[in-house]
Design an enzyme around this catalytic site. Structure first.
Site, mmCIF file in Angstrom:
data_model
loop_
_atom_site.group_PDB
_atom_site.id
_atom_site.type_symbol
_atom_site.label_atom_id
_atom_site.label_comp_id
_atom_site.label_asym_id
_atom_site.label_seq_id
_atom_site.Cartn_x
_atom_site.Cartn_y
_atom_site.Cartn_z
ATOM 1 N N ARG A 28 0.814 -1.218 0.000
ATOM 2 C CA ARG A 28 0.000 0.000 0.000
ATOM 3 C C ARG A 28 0.846 1.265 0.000
ATOM 4 N NH1 ARG A 28 -5.250 0.034 2.806
ATOM 5 N NH2 ARG A 28 -4.315 1.493 4.268
ATOM 6 N N ALA A 29 2.146 1.122 0.082
ATOM 7 C CA ALA A 29 3.025 2.299 0.164
ATOM 8 C C ALA A 29 4.190 2.163 -0.799
ATOM 9 C CB ALA A 29 3.529 2.470 1.591
ATOM 10 N N LYS A 30 3.904 1.840 -2.044
ATOM 11 C CA LYS A 30 4.970 1.665 -3.027
ATOM 12 C C LYS A 30 5.753 2.954 -3.240
ATOM 13 C CE LYS A 30 4.370 -2.643 -4.235
ATOM 14 N NZ LYS A 30 5.432 -3.642 -4.035
ATOM 15 N N CYS A 52 4.991 32.151 31.110
ATOM 16 C CA CYS A 52 5.184 30.696 31.182
ATOM 17 C C CYS A 52 5.386 30.262 32.634
ATOM 18 C CB CYS A 52 6.393 30.292 30.340
ATOM 19 S SG CYS A 52 6.900 28.567 30.582
ATOM 20 N N CYS A 55 9.085 28.807 33.307
ATOM 21 C CA CYS A 55 10.307 29.602 33.198
ATOM 22 C C CYS A 55 10.819 30.008 34.588
ATOM 23 C CB CYS A 55 10.041 30.856 32.363
ATOM 24 S SG CYS A 55 10.108 30.589 30.572
ATOM 25 N N ASN A 77 4.201 18.009 40.628
ATOM 26 C CA ASN A 77 3.174 18.560 39.752
ATOM 27 C C ASN A 77 2.036 19.187 40.565
ATOM 28 O OD1 ASN A 77 1.138 18.974 37.756
ATOM 29 N ND2 ASN A 77 2.003 17.328 36.523
ATOM 30 N N ASP A 78 1.728 20.432 40.221
ATOM 31 C CA ASP A 78 0.677 21.144 40.954
ATOM 32 C C ASP A 78 -0.707 20.530 40.714
ATOM 33 O OD1 ASP A 78 2.662 22.954 41.754
ATOM 34 O OD2 ASP A 78 2.356 24.200 39.972
ATOM 35 N N HIS A 115 13.246 28.942 27.420
ATOM 36 C CA HIS A 115 11.904 28.642 26.937
ATOM 37 C C HIS A 115 11.916 28.208 25.468
ATOM 38 C CE1 HIS A 115 7.503 29.026 27.051
ATOM 39 N NE2 HIS A 115 7.572 29.627 25.869
ATOM 40 N N ASN A 155 6.044 14.382 26.589
ATOM 41 C CA ASN A 155 5.138 14.652 25.477
ATOM 42 C C ASN A 155 5.620 15.926 24.804
ATOM 43 O OD1 ASN A 155 3.395 12.471 26.073
ATOM 44 N ND2 ASN A 155 2.300 13.708 27.573
ATOM 45 N N CYS A 162 0.803 18.220 24.726
ATOM 46 C CA CYS A 162 1.689 19.077 25.517
ATOM 47 C C CYS A 162 1.085 20.479 25.610
ATOM 48 C CB CYS A 162 3.067 19.132 24.883
ATOM 49 S SG CYS A 162 4.261 20.108 25.810
ATOM 50 N N SER A 163 0.790 20.926 26.809
ATOM 51 C CA SER A 163 0.104 22.201 27.000
ATOM 52 C C SER A 163 1.053 23.377 27.152
ATOM 53 C CB SER A 163 -0.808 22.126 28.228
ATOM 54 O OG SER A 163 -0.053 21.820 29.388
ATOM 55 N N HIS A 166 7.576 25.008 26.781
ATOM 56 C CA HIS A 166 8.842 25.027 27.519
ATOM 57 C C HIS A 166 9.376 23.596 27.615
ATOM 58 C CE1 HIS A 166 11.520 27.183 30.469
ATOM 59 N NE2 HIS A 166 11.824 25.916 30.721
ATOM 60 N N HIS A 168 10.223 20.289 28.744
ATOM 61 C CA HIS A 168 10.004 19.620 30.021
ATOM 62 C C HIS A 168 9.468 18.214 29.801
ATOM 63 C CE1 HIS A 168 5.831 20.771 29.186
ATOM 64 N NE2 HIS A 168 5.448 19.915 30.130
ATOM 65 N N GLN A 170 7.908 14.597 32.363
ATOM 66 C CA GLN A 170 7.179 14.270 33.581
ATOM 67 C C GLN A 170 7.647 12.948 34.169
ATOM 68 O OE1 GLN A 170 2.851 15.050 33.578
ATOM 69 N NE2 GLN A 170 3.068 15.624 31.425
ATOM 70 N N HIS A 300 11.423 4.306 24.500
ATOM 71 C CA HIS A 300 10.539 4.292 23.347
ATOM 72 C C HIS A 300 10.294 5.723 22.850
ATOM 73 C CE1 HIS A 300 9.305 0.080 23.755
ATOM 74 N NE2 HIS A 300 9.141 0.278 25.057
ATOM 75 N N TYR A 318 -9.987 -0.659 11.741
ATOM 76 C CA TYR A 318 -9.463 -1.990 12.042
ATOM 77 C C TYR A 318 -8.507 -1.958 13.227
ATOM 78 C CZ TYR A 318 -6.818 -6.312 11.553
ATOM 79 O OH TYR A 318 -6.203 -7.521 11.802
#
Length: 341
Positions: A28-30, A52, A55, A77-78, A115, A155, A162-163, A166, A168, A170, A300, A318
């Site tokens: 499918r990806a020739k 931020c 920062c 983490n807050d 940042h 992330n 990712c919100s 900066h 970072h 976790q 990973h 599928y």
């Protein structure tokens, strides 16, 4: 009938870490690189952003002020998904409705005070400071009696949830071992007991012998596209030596780890000329007090981009109802990434 060819015919590939399968459809990806290659507007950010909450010297949502940190910085983490104060408890009804309380600690790690940087923009020496912080946090959290698993991850990019741009990552440390690492624990231990060597050590030797899916290597680490990769440009970072967790690395191996992270993430950015989004995480032995002789540390990388900066891979149809599926073979992906090193 022609003989079976991995590069031509549909087939399933087995993941020995998870015991799961992925459907590969290379026919499918020739011509996978004939799609649109658009120019991407660069995300210009200042070195310091007064709005931020990551920062240096800025005030976070809970009212606490960040110190004027010069390199890396870690804090609890807050708004962590897990809390150390959660009381023990459970809910069961007719054996089908079940819930159990979960204790844990969530932390945020700022990779740099700047940042405007991401890991591929940082110097190897500064990434090494991140590796040192990962190691210290893993070892310290592993000493807490109710912590049985420590998940270090990043992330990168809004598409990966990712919100804050900066640089970072976790850490989620918790009392249970999540399903993915638990499967890897089982598969690796069974292989070690049957063969006397780690599963990933033997796998890495096969990859180095075939030399088709290697992206980058140095004296102590190898970056490759796994034979069983699901995401189009999924990769894995493997130490050449059988290491169970970050605390077992030598100083030279930590330097090599930082170098491999720099090289791999830089290649990602060059692939589609964009700050490449991904979710990445380190899998290492649980902290439940067991010896886990079969565990082999690895990292990973799961990026969502498929053909360009705006064409993404989604799990649909599928794949949500059956097995994961991909068109571009891992060998093709590795070759594309390797050409940019």
């Amino acid at each position: 009938m022609s003989s079976f060819d991995l590069a031509e015919h549909p087939h399933r590939r087995y993941n020995p870490l998870s015991g799961e399968w992925v459907l590969v459809s290379p026919h499918r990806a020739k011509r996978p690189w004939q799609g649109q290659q658009e120019d991407v507007q660069k995300d210009a950010r200042p070195e310091y952003d007064p709005t931020c909450y990551l920062c240096p010297t800025n005030t976070r949502a809970n009212g606490e002020q960040n110190p004027d940190y010069p390199s890396t910085y870690v804090f609890e983490n807050d708004f962590g998904a897990l809390q150390a104060s959660t009381p023990e408890g459970s809910y069961t009804k007719n054996s089908l409705l079940r819930a159990e309380s979960e204790r844990g600690i969530c932390k945020v790690i700022c990779f740099s005070p700047r940042h405007d940087l991401t890991l591929p923009d940082m110097e190897v020496a500064d990434i090494r400071k991140v590796v040192d912080l990962w190691e210290r946090e893993y070892l310290e959290l592993s000493k807490i009696d109710f912590i049985n698993h420590v998940q270090i991850f990043e992330n990168k990019g809004a598409v990966m949830g990712c919100s804050n741009p900066h640089p970072h990552g976790q850490i989620w440390a918790q009392s249970s071992v999540p399903a993915g690492p638990a499967r890897e624990t089982k598969m690796q231990q069974e292989y070690f007991e049957a063969n006397g060597l780690s599963l990933l050590q033997d796998y890495l030797e096969l990859e180095l012998e075939e030399n088709q899916r290697i992206v980058y290597s140095n004296e102590h680490f190898v970056a490759l596209v796994p034979f069983w990769a699901v995401w189009p440009f999924e990769t894995m970072l493997l130490p050449r030596r059988h290491i169970r967790h970050l605390g077992e690395m030598t100083e030279e191996e930590k330097d090599a780890f930082a170098d491999a992270i720099k090289k791999l993430t830089k290649v990602y950015d060059q692939l589609f000329n964009v700050s490449f989004p991904y979710s990445a995480g380190i899998h290492q032995m649980p902290t439940d007090g067991e010896e886990h002789t079969g565990w082999h540390l690895h990292m990973h990388f799961y990026p969502p981009l498929l053909r360009s900066a705006s064409v993404k891979k989604f799990m649909v149809g599928y794949e949500m109802l059956g097995d994961p599926q991909r068109d571009i073979t891992p060998e093709t992906s590795a070759g594309r990434l390797r050409s940019l090193v």
